[in-house]
Write a protein that holds these residues in place. Structure first.
Motif, mmCIF file in Angstrom:
data_model
loop_
_atom_site.group_PDB
_atom_site.id
_atom_site.type_symbol
_atom_site.label_atom_id
_atom_site.label_comp_id
_atom_site.label_asym_id
_atom_site.label_seq_id
_atom_site.Cartn_x
_atom_site.Cartn_y
_atom_site.Cartn_z
ATOM 1 N N LEU A 55 0.827 -1.210 0.000
ATOM 2 C CA LEU A 55 0.000 0.000 0.000
ATOM 3 C C LEU A 55 0.860 1.259 0.000
ATOM 4 O O LEU A 55 0.601 2.206 -0.741
ATOM 5 C CB LEU A 55 -0.927 0.028 1.218
ATOM 6 C CG LEU A 55 -2.058 -0.984 1.260
ATOM 7 C CD1 LEU A 55 -2.796 -0.886 2.596
ATOM 8 C CD2 LEU A 55 -3.009 -0.776 0.098
ATOM 9 N N LYS A 58 2.622 1.743 -3.328
ATOM 10 C CA LYS A 58 1.680 1.919 -4.432
ATOM 11 C C LYS A 58 0.992 3.286 -4.373
ATOM 12 O O LYS A 58 0.769 3.922 -5.405
ATOM 13 C CB LYS A 58 0.626 0.817 -4.406
ATOM 14 C CG LYS A 58 -0.339 0.873 -5.565
ATOM 15 C CD LYS A 58 -1.290 -0.305 -5.549
ATOM 16 C CE LYS A 58 -2.212 -0.256 -6.765
ATOM 17 N NZ LYS A 58 -3.114 -1.404 -6.800
ATOM 18 N N TYR A 59 0.656 3.754 -3.151
ATOM 19 C CA TYR A 59 -0.121 4.993 -3.009
ATOM 20 C C TYR A 59 0.633 6.135 -2.322
ATOM 21 O O TYR A 59 0.756 7.222 -2.868
ATOM 22 C CB TYR A 59 -1.419 4.717 -2.228
ATOM 23 C CG TYR A 59 -2.307 3.719 -2.903
ATOM 24 C CD1 TYR A 59 -2.980 4.039 -4.082
ATOM 25 C CD2 TYR A 59 -2.467 2.438 -2.393
ATOM 26 C CE1 TYR A 59 -3.799 3.120 -4.720
ATOM 27 C CE2 TYR A 59 -3.277 1.506 -3.019
ATOM 28 C CZ TYR A 59 -3.940 1.855 -4.183
ATOM 29 O OH TYR A 59 -4.731 0.947 -4.813
ATOM 30 N N THR A 60 1.119 5.883 -1.122
ATOM 31 C CA THR A 60 1.703 6.949 -0.308
ATOM 32 C C THR A 60 2.982 7.512 -0.925
ATOM 33 O O THR A 60 3.112 8.721 -1.098
ATOM 34 C CB THR A 60 1.994 6.442 1.120
ATOM 35 O OG1 THR A 60 0.846 5.747 1.600
ATOM 36 C CG2 THR A 60 2.338 7.568 2.048
ATOM 37 N N SER A 63 2.598 9.514 -4.145
ATOM 38 C CA SER A 63 1.867 10.739 -3.844
ATOM 39 C C SER A 63 2.796 11.814 -3.271
ATOM 40 O O SER A 63 2.723 12.979 -3.642
ATOM 41 C CB SER A 63 0.741 10.425 -2.864
ATOM 42 O OG SER A 63 0.142 11.602 -2.413
ATOM 43 N N ASP A 135 -1.050 4.402 4.297
ATOM 44 C CA ASP A 135 -1.866 3.866 3.209
ATOM 45 C C ASP A 135 -2.639 4.962 2.488
ATOM 46 O O ASP A 135 -3.578 4.694 1.745
ATOM 47 C CB ASP A 135 -2.820 2.788 3.716
ATOM 48 C CG ASP A 135 -3.765 3.295 4.794
ATOM 49 O OD1 ASP A 135 -3.618 4.448 5.242
ATOM 50 O OD2 ASP A 135 -4.648 2.530 5.196
ATOM 51 N N ASP A 136 -2.284 6.217 2.722
ATOM 52 C CA ASP A 136 -2.959 7.333 2.053
ATOM 53 C C ASP A 136 -2.380 7.585 0.678
ATOM 54 O O ASP A 136 -1.243 7.400 0.422
ATOM 55 C CB ASP A 136 -2.833 8.627 2.876
ATOM 56 C CG ASP A 136 -3.730 8.609 4.096
ATOM 57 O OD1 ASP A 136 -4.609 7.745 4.181
ATOM 58 O OD2 ASP A 136 -3.524 9.461 4.956
#
Length: 136
Positions: A55, A58-60, A63, A135-136
């Protein structure tokens, strides 16, 4: 946008001589309130860590590293019992060297973060901190 707004607020208070530092704090498998031994053990289990790893990267991570304004400091915090091989792989995946790692007992994470900030910045700096979940 956030930096411009904060600079505006600082200007309103006539503190133009101060340096603004933006600090991002991510608690990966540590928590300020975490004291349950079973929960600590669960957050250090490889299945949980692997899931959170996927997670995070992939995301944080994308970003944060793709922010237009790169003037920030990022600290990712881990529990002291995090498996060493996991920590090593986690750091290796940070190809952009975007963050620094803080390792601490759950009960001391707040103090450890404060010590790191005191070591890293001047007394005159204005520090804005924000918490970003892993996970943001």
């Amino acid at each position: 946008v956030l930096r411009s707004f904060i600079k505006f607020l600082i200007k309103q208070n006539y503190r133009l001589d101060k340096e603004l530092k933006v600090v991002i704090i991510t608690l990966f498998n540590s928590n300020f309130k975490l004291s349950d031994k079973e929960e600590i053990s669960f957050r250090n289990s490889l299945p949980w860590l692997e899931y959170r790893f996927s997670l995070f990267y992939k995301y944080t991570y994308p970003s944060v590293i793709n922010q237009t304004d790169k003037e920030f400091y990022w600290y990712v915090c881990f529990d002291i019992n995090t498996p060493k091989n996991f920590l090593s792989r986690f750091k290796k995946n940070d190809k952009k060297k975007a963050f620094k790692v803080i390792i601490s007992e759950y009960y001391d994470i707040g103090n450890r973060i404060k010590r790191k900030l005191y070591q890293s910045f001047n007394d005159d700096d204005i520090i804005i901190s924000l918490r970003l979940d892993s996970d943001d």
